[in-house]
Design an enzyme around this catalytic site. Structure first.
Site, short mmCIF file in Angstrom:
data_model
loop_
_atom_site.label_atom_id
_atom_site.label_comp_id
_atom_site.label_asym_id
_atom_site.label_seq_id
_atom_site.Cartn_x
_atom_site.Cartn_y
_atom_site.Cartn_z
NE ARG A 32 -6.46 -11.24 -7.84
CZ ARG A 32 -6.33 -10.44 -8.86
NH1 ARG A 32 -6.27 -10.92 -10.08
NH2 ARG A 32 -6.24 -9.13 -8.69
CG HIS A 35 -10.35 -7.77 1.95
ND1 HIS A 35 -9.13 -8.01 2.53
CD2 HIS A 35 -10.16 -6.73 1.10
CE1 HIS A 35 -8.24 -7.15 2.04
NE2 HIS A 35 -8.84 -6.36 1.18
CD GLU A 77 -5.56 -4.30 1.60
OE1 GLU A 77 -5.35 -5.52 1.59
OE2 GLU A 77 -6.69 -3.79 1.44
CE LYS A 104 -9.87 -9.64 -7.72
NZ LYS A 104 -10.30 -9.83 -6.32
CE LYS A 129 -3.25 -8.19 -6.02
NZ LYS A 129 -4.17 -7.08 -5.90
CG ASN A 182 -10.78 -11.74 -1.16
OD1 ASN A 182 -10.45 -10.64 -1.58
ND2 ASN A 182 -11.23 -12.69 -1.95
CG HIS A 209 -15.80 -6.19 1.60
ND1 HIS A 209 -15.48 -7.22 0.76
CD2 HIS A 209 -14.99 -5.17 1.25
CE1 HIS A 209 -14.50 -6.84 -0.05
NE2 HIS A 209 -14.19 -5.60 0.23
CG HIS A 217 -10.39 -1.14 1.43
ND1 HIS A 217 -11.48 -1.98 1.44
CD2 HIS A 217 -9.34 -1.90 0.98
CE1 HIS A 217 -11.11 -3.18 1.02
NE2 HIS A 217 -9.82 -3.15 0.73
NE ARG A 231 -16.73 -4.97 -29.77
CZ ARG A 231 -17.13 -4.41 -30.91
NH1 ARG A 231 -16.27 -3.87 -31.73
NH2 ARG A 231 -18.41 -4.41 -31.23
CD GLU A 267 -11.01 -13.38 -5.64
OE1 GLU A 267 -10.50 -12.30 -5.94
OE2 GLU A 267 -11.94 -13.50 -4.85
N1 LIG Z 1 -7.96 -3.59 -7.99
C1 LIG Z 1 -7.60 -4.16 -6.88
O1 LIG Z 1 -7.06 -5.27 -6.87
C2 LIG Z 1 -7.82 -3.43 -5.59
C3 LIG Z 1 -7.20 -3.89 -4.42
C4 LIG Z 1 -7.39 -3.15 -3.24
C5 LIG Z 1 -8.17 -2.00 -3.27
N2 LIG Z 1 -8.76 -1.58 -4.43
C6 LIG Z 1 -9.56 -0.38 -4.48
O2 LIG Z 1 -8.72 0.72 -4.21
C7 LIG Z 1 -9.50 1.78 -3.64
C8 LIG Z 1 -8.76 2.31 -2.44
O3 LIG Z 1 -7.52 2.80 -2.89
P1 LIG Z 1 -6.71 3.90 -2.07
O4 LIG Z 1 -6.60 3.47 -0.66
O5 LIG Z 1 -5.50 4.18 -2.85
O6 LIG Z 1 -7.74 5.12 -2.03
P2 LIG Z 1 -7.90 6.43 -2.96
O7 LIG Z 1 -7.61 6.14 -4.35
O8 LIG Z 1 -9.24 6.98 -2.62
O9 LIG Z 1 -6.78 7.40 -2.38
C9 LIG Z 1 -6.88 7.87 -1.05
C10 LIG Z 1 -6.75 9.39 -0.98
O10 LIG Z 1 -5.38 9.76 -1.14
C11 LIG Z 1 -5.26 10.73 -2.17
N3 LIG Z 1 -3.93 10.57 -2.72
C12 LIG Z 1 -3.53 9.67 -3.64
N4 LIG Z 1 -2.21 9.73 -3.80
C13 LIG Z 1 -1.76 10.71 -3.00
C14 LIG Z 1 -0.48 11.25 -2.73
N5 LIG Z 1 0.63 10.73 -3.29
N6 LIG Z 1 -0.38 12.27 -1.86
C15 LIG Z 1 -1.49 12.75 -1.24
N7 LIG Z 1 -2.72 12.28 -1.44
C16 LIG Z 1 -2.85 11.26 -2.31
C17 LIG Z 1 -6.40 10.42 -3.07
O11 LIG Z 1 -6.70 11.49 -3.93
C18 LIG Z 1 -7.51 10.12 -2.07
O12 LIG Z 1 -8.03 11.30 -1.55
C19 LIG Z 1 -10.85 1.18 -3.31
O13 LIG Z 1 -11.78 1.65 -4.25
C20 LIG Z 1 -10.65 -0.32 -3.44
O14 LIG Z 1 -11.81 -0.97 -3.86
C21 LIG Z 1 -8.58 -2.28 -5.58
#
Ligand SMILES: NC(=O)c1ccc[n+]([C@@H]2O[C@H](COP(=O)([O-])OP(=O)(O)OC[C@H]3O[C@@H](n4cnc5c(N)ncnc54)[C@H](O)[C@@H]3O)[C@@H](O)[C@H]2O)c1
Length: 351
Positions: free
Chosen positions: A228, A235, A176, A134, A214, A232, A239, A252, A112, A224
């Site tokens: 918030r 987005h 972003e 999130k 942020k 988007n 999406h 993304h 939990r 949101e």
């Molecule tokens: N929670 C939120 O508010 C929020 C906001 C935006 C995006 N997201 C989510 O985040 C995800 C995208 O995140 P991302 O762009 O970080 O992608 P990711 O986590 O897939 O990382 C991208 C790639 O880089 C690699 N990597 C990570 N750190 C590294 C480093 N220091 N050196 C070399 N390689 C490295 C990872 O292993 C992966 O292959 C999506 O799933 C999206 O939905 C969440």
């Protein structure tokens, strides 16, 4: 530098976002670091050297958005049971947004809810995903449809993690950052235009300014219900593009870059944004090699796709658009579908 975050609707949720080299961290409870086979060889050793705790486990999960699933989260939970972690245990997310979202969600579920800490290693996760609580996973119905709002105990943003990040991933994170500036802060946009964002000192300032913006938004509206949603911007369109291209052609942030250009076209059509301002945004995206074009094959199908987004409420689509100029925003849920489709058609082959 420390950015305090204080969710105003729930005063107990306070934590700090530290943007600095990773400090020495002492925990008096068991810790499990969740990471993946890409990040671990690059950064795990240094992180381990900074942590002292009665027990430190490392849980590796496969790398990739396709593994951001309930199955992977259940695997993390299994490991916690196997190692007899109790409710005082702490999870540390060491990786990009995928690791952060899954680790946070696993922490929200285990017995939990246990504590978790974010150590984001991509630019996108440092400026965006790690801040705001999130968490969640994807399923066959779409992205991030299962999840929870669950705040970490702390966020440690060490810009040195970015030294190993591929150029393309860095640019996706910049998208972003540009989003944040266009929506909230004209002066920040000017800064992004005139600065060398690869310079480590400048990058640190960029991260701090982004995180501060942020945090301010999340502080006002954790769940949101209002402001918030402005995050988007780009987005809603992005999406659909990700979905139409099977989540494989674009990162993304890249899909968001195209989405911002589409949102801007709509804002220009509505007389909200001047073509010059839209051009400035597009040029900044292009400078980072971000895509700004996408050929919409079927504007009607693209439009219908908006309704699959969890953010479209009761049959109306809320478009997040620049307000009157860079640094301002507006939310429009009243747009004539014919007008929106006309703008979409301009992105078609004949447009
Ligand atoms: N929670 C939120 O508010 C929020 C906001 C935006 C995006 N997201 C989510 O985040 C995800 C995208 O995140 P991302 O762009 O970080 O992608 P990711 O986590 O897939 O990382 C991208 C790639 O880089 C690699 N990597 C990570 N750190 C590294 C480093 N220091 N050196 C070399 N390689 C490295 C990872 O292993 C992966 O292959 C999506 O799933 C999206 O939905 C969440």
């Amino acid at each position: 530098m420390i950015v305090p975050i204080e969710i105003r609707q729930s005063p107990t949720r306070r934590y700090e976002i530290t943007i600095d080299p990773l400090p020495e961290l002492r925990f008096d409870r068991k810790v499990a670091i969740v990471t993946n086979p890409t990040v671990a060889p690059l950064h795990l050793e240094r992180v381990l050297s900074r942590i002292s705790a009665p027990q430190v486990e490392v849980i590796e999960v496969p790398d990739g958005e396709e593994y951001k699933s309930m199955e992977t989260v259940l695997g993390i939970l299994d490991r916690l049971f196997e190692t007899r972690f109790d409710r005082s245990a702490l999870l540390i997310a060491l990786g990009g947004g995928v690791i952060g979202d899954m680790t946070g969600f696993a922490a929200s579920l285990y017995q939990r809810g246990i504590g978790f800490v974010q150590m984001p290693t991509t630019l996108l996760s440092q400026v965006d995903a790690s801040v705001g609580g999130k968490t969640g996973v994807n399923n066959k119905w779409g992205k991030n449809l299962i999840g929870a709002f669950y705040q970490p105990e702390a966020v440690y943003i060490d810009p040195a993690f970015l030294e190993t990040l591929p150029e393309r991933e860095y640019a996706a994170g910049i998208a972003e950052v540009i989003k944040m500036a266009v929506m909230f802060d004209r002066e920040f946009f000017d800064f992004l235009e005139r600065s060398d964002l690869k310079d480590p000192e400048v990058a640190k300032e960029m991260i701090a300014r982004s995180v501060t913006l942020k945090a301010e938004v999340v502080n006002q509206d954790e769940k949101e219900a209002g402001i918030r949603a402005v995050l988007n911007y780009g987005h809603t369109f992005g999406h659909v593009i990700e979905n139409e291209t099977g989540y494989s052609r674009y990162l993304h942030g890249e899909a968001v870059a195209i989405g911002m250009v589409m949102a801007n076209a709509l804002a220009v059509e509505l007389g909200l944004l001047s073509p010059e301002e839209a051009g400035r945004i597009e040029r900044l995206l292009e400078r980072w090699g971000l895509p700004t074009r996408y050929e919409i094959e079927d504007a009607e199908a693209f439009y219908q796709h908006f309704f699959l987004d969890k953010k479209s409420t009761r049959g109306s689509i809320r478009f997040i658009l620049p307000g009157g100029e860079i640094g301002t925003h507006t939310i429009r849920g009243d747009l004539d579908p014919a007008l929106v489709k006309r703008v979409l058609e301009r992105f078609g082959a004949a447009g």
